[in-house]
Design an enzyme around this catalytic site. Structure first.
Site, mmCIF file in Angstrom:
data_model
loop_
_atom_site.group_PDB
_atom_site.id
_atom_site.type_symbol
_atom_site.label_atom_id
_atom_site.label_comp_id
_atom_site.label_asym_id
_atom_site.label_seq_id
_atom_site.Cartn_x
_atom_site.Cartn_y
_atom_site.Cartn_z
ATOM 1 N N HIS A 25 0.745 -1.229 0.061
ATOM 2 C CA HIS A 25 -0.008 -0.011 -0.090
ATOM 3 C C HIS A 25 0.685 1.201 -0.110
ATOM 4 C CE1 HIS A 25 -3.322 -2.861 0.814
ATOM 5 N NE2 HIS A 25 -3.949 -2.120 0.925
ATOM 6 N N HIS A 81 -13.261 -7.981 -3.679
ATOM 7 C CA HIS A 81 -12.634 -6.689 -3.209
ATOM 8 C C HIS A 81 -11.835 -5.972 -4.438
ATOM 9 C CE1 HIS A 81 -10.737 -3.530 -0.923
ATOM 10 N NE2 HIS A 81 -9.606 -4.237 -0.536
ATOM 11 N N GLU A 83 -10.112 -3.288 -4.536
ATOM 12 C CA GLU A 83 -8.572 -2.862 -4.471
ATOM 13 C C GLU A 83 -7.697 -3.574 -5.418
ATOM 14 O OE1 GLU A 83 -7.078 -2.428 -0.470
ATOM 15 O OE2 GLU A 83 -5.709 -1.064 -1.074
ATOM 16 N N ASP A 85 -4.895 -4.794 -5.884
ATOM 17 C CA ASP A 85 -4.032 -5.912 -5.393
ATOM 18 C C ASP A 85 -4.759 -7.171 -5.551
ATOM 19 O OD1 ASP A 85 -5.206 -5.248 -3.362
ATOM 20 O OD2 ASP A 85 -3.818 -5.849 -1.863
ATOM 21 N N HIS A 147 -11.582 -3.416 4.822
ATOM 22 C CA HIS A 147 -11.503 -2.308 5.040
ATOM 23 C C HIS A 147 -11.589 -1.038 3.969
ATOM 24 C CE1 HIS A 147 -7.417 -1.720 2.481
ATOM 25 N NE2 HIS A 147 -8.100 -2.927 2.267
ATOM 26 N N ASP A 166 -9.324 -9.807 2.586
ATOM 27 C CA ASP A 166 -8.190 -9.263 3.195
ATOM 28 C C ASP A 166 -8.460 -9.649 4.606
ATOM 29 O OD1 ASP A 166 -7.070 -7.812 1.272
ATOM 30 O OD2 ASP A 166 -8.085 -5.950 1.812
ATOM 31 N N TYR A 194 -0.495 -7.307 10.180
ATOM 32 C CA TYR A 194 -1.353 -6.751 9.191
ATOM 33 C C TYR A 194 -2.560 -5.981 9.633
ATOM 34 C CZ TYR A 194 -4.211 -7.475 5.011
ATOM 35 O OH TYR A 194 -5.021 -7.325 3.898
ATOM 36 N N HIS A 227 -4.229 -12.649 1.230
ATOM 37 C CA HIS A 227 -2.708 -12.485 1.669
ATOM 38 C C HIS A 227 -2.187 -13.565 2.435
ATOM 39 C CE1 HIS A 227 -2.543 -8.509 -0.434
ATOM 40 N NE2 HIS A 227 -3.839 -8.281 0.360
HETATM 41 FE FE1 FEO Z 1 -7.606 -4.230 0.428
HETATM 42 FE FE2 FEO Z 1 -5.252 -6.580 -0.165
HETATM 43 O O1 FEO Z 1 -6.499 -5.272 -0.624
#
Ligand code: FEO
Length: 401
Positions: A25, A81, A83, A85, A147, A166, A194, A227
């Site tokens: 990030h 999600h 985002e 990634d 998040h 996440d 994390y 992750h």
């Molecule tokens: Fe909120 Fe792993 O992205």
């Protein structure tokens, strides 16, 4: 050739390693040894993929998918999600599998459109909506603002697998995909790091979501986040730890974070640490500019108190300490006390300003004393700080009893 890794019957990890990632990030979350972007493949009458990976790694993900399904087509793509990634490879995925039906939360569909400028007629799903892929039922569970507004999980009831996105992630980048390939301590330390750096501002929502999951009475044999490692052995410990993270459950520990040019504020920090340590309470001492912000946030999550020190620089708090306080202001701090300190010269001291900002972040002040030192602390000044450190240690220990 890159291969998928089977995680249970008919289900595969098709993610990628980003071994060289050191700044997750942007520069918000420095990490030491890389991460993974996890995506998953479910083989059934209909074939389903859960999430993609960062755009630059998408060829690898597609290779892993083809290692299982060859020329068969993917029927469903679940966007848990938006985002990048996890969604960065989506356009490439849709070029490869144009007939795949995309599922996302309402917020997810909106964000995808704003990020990628193309409407793929997303099927919008909400909590407890289901799709049936043949033998499997995929149930969606939204977790807004854990998040981003769109995050959601996917539960496969016939397999007892929760794809958690996440949530429950951590940065462990290996081919040993399961928690039990590592010690419990390592897994929870990485999960805590994390959480502290990504999820900490949303503790109330995490607590509520954990309660919701408990009430749903899901049988869970495996939690597969987006992750790091997959949880299958330490699930109970993980859920218990997450509730502690969500409530910022404190331990008898003080974190000291400071910035100092000519050691004056550093000497104050170390005198306070001496008193706290001699008083029998764990203490962590960090010069902010020399320390990973990820480590500081992780240690702070379960600390009982925080001491923040800064010299006065051109009439202001040091810019990195100011940035640290700004970060704390987003974290909805609970159950913690704090106090500012610092040395100053010819301008005003900044300690009162640090205290005000700590209170605005949600900390209760540890003391009425203003720990502002004009230039160099004398031996008597340092002894007084050691004594105050002892008092802080005693009050913390008493609070625990
Ligand atoms: Fe909120 Fe792993 O992205």
């Amino acid at each position: 050739m890159k291969q998928a890794i089977q995680i249970t019957e008919n289900m595969y990890w098709v993610g990628v390693h980003d071994f060289n990632c050191r700044h997750f990030h942007g520069n918000m979350f420095p990490i030491e040894d890389g991460t993974t972007y996890n995506a998953y493949l479910i083989i059934d009458k209909e074939i389903t993929v859960i999430d993609t990976v960062e755009a630059e790694f998408m060829d690898i993900m597609l290779e892993r998918i083809r290692s299982v399904i060859g020329k068969r087509k993917v029927d469903n793509i679940i966007i848990q999600h938006a985002e990048p990634d996890h969604s960065g490879g989506f356009l490439r995925f849709m070029q490869e599998y144009p007939n795949a039906v995309p599922y996302a939360s309402n917020a997810g569909a909106q964000i995808m459109l704003k990020q990628y400028f193309k409407d793929y007629a997303y099927h919008k799903v909400k909590t407890l909506d289901e799709i049936n892929t043949g033998s499997y039922t995929l149930t969606f569970i939204e977790m807004p603002l854990i998040h981003w507004p769109d995050n959601m999980m996917t539960y496969v009831k016939e397999a007892h697998v929760l794809f958690s996105n996440d949530a429950f992630g951590q940065h462990i980048a290996g081919y040993e995909l399961y928690d039990d390939k590592y010690t419990l301590n390592k897994c929870l330390e990485k999960a805590k790091e994390y959480y502290a750096n990504i999820v900490m501002p949303y503790g109330d929502r995490v607590k509520k979501k954990l309660q919701d999951i408990t009430e749903l009475n899901l049988e869970i044999d495996m939690i597969a986040p987006s992750h790091g490692i997959i949880w299958r052995t330490y699930i109970n410990e993980l859920l218990e730890a997450y509730m502690d993270y969500a409530t910022m459950k404190p331990e008898n520990k003080v974190v000291i974070v400071y910035e100092s040019i000519w050691r004056h504020t550093q000497d104050m920090a170390e005198a306070l640490a001496e008193g706290i340590g001699q008083g029998g309470v764990a203490v962590r001492v960090y010069k902010e500019s020399e320390t990973s912000s990820a480590l500081i946030m992780s240690e702070l999550l379960n600390a009982k108190a925080l001491l923040v020190g800064s010299g006065c620089y051109n009439n202001e708090i040091a810019s990195n300490i100011s940035g640290f306080l700004t970060k704390l202001s987003t974290c909805h701090i609970k159950n913690k006390k704090a106090l500012g300190f610092g040395s100053y010269g010819w301008f005003r001291n900044t300690t009162a300003q640090i205290n005000e900002r700590l209170q605005a972040c949600g900390f209760e002040l540890l003391s009425d004393q203003l720990l502002a030192q004009n230039y160099t602390p004398s031996q008597d000044d340092l002894s007084a700080l050691e004594a105050l450190g002892q008092e802080i240690a005693n009050s913390i220990k008493n609070e625990a009893e």
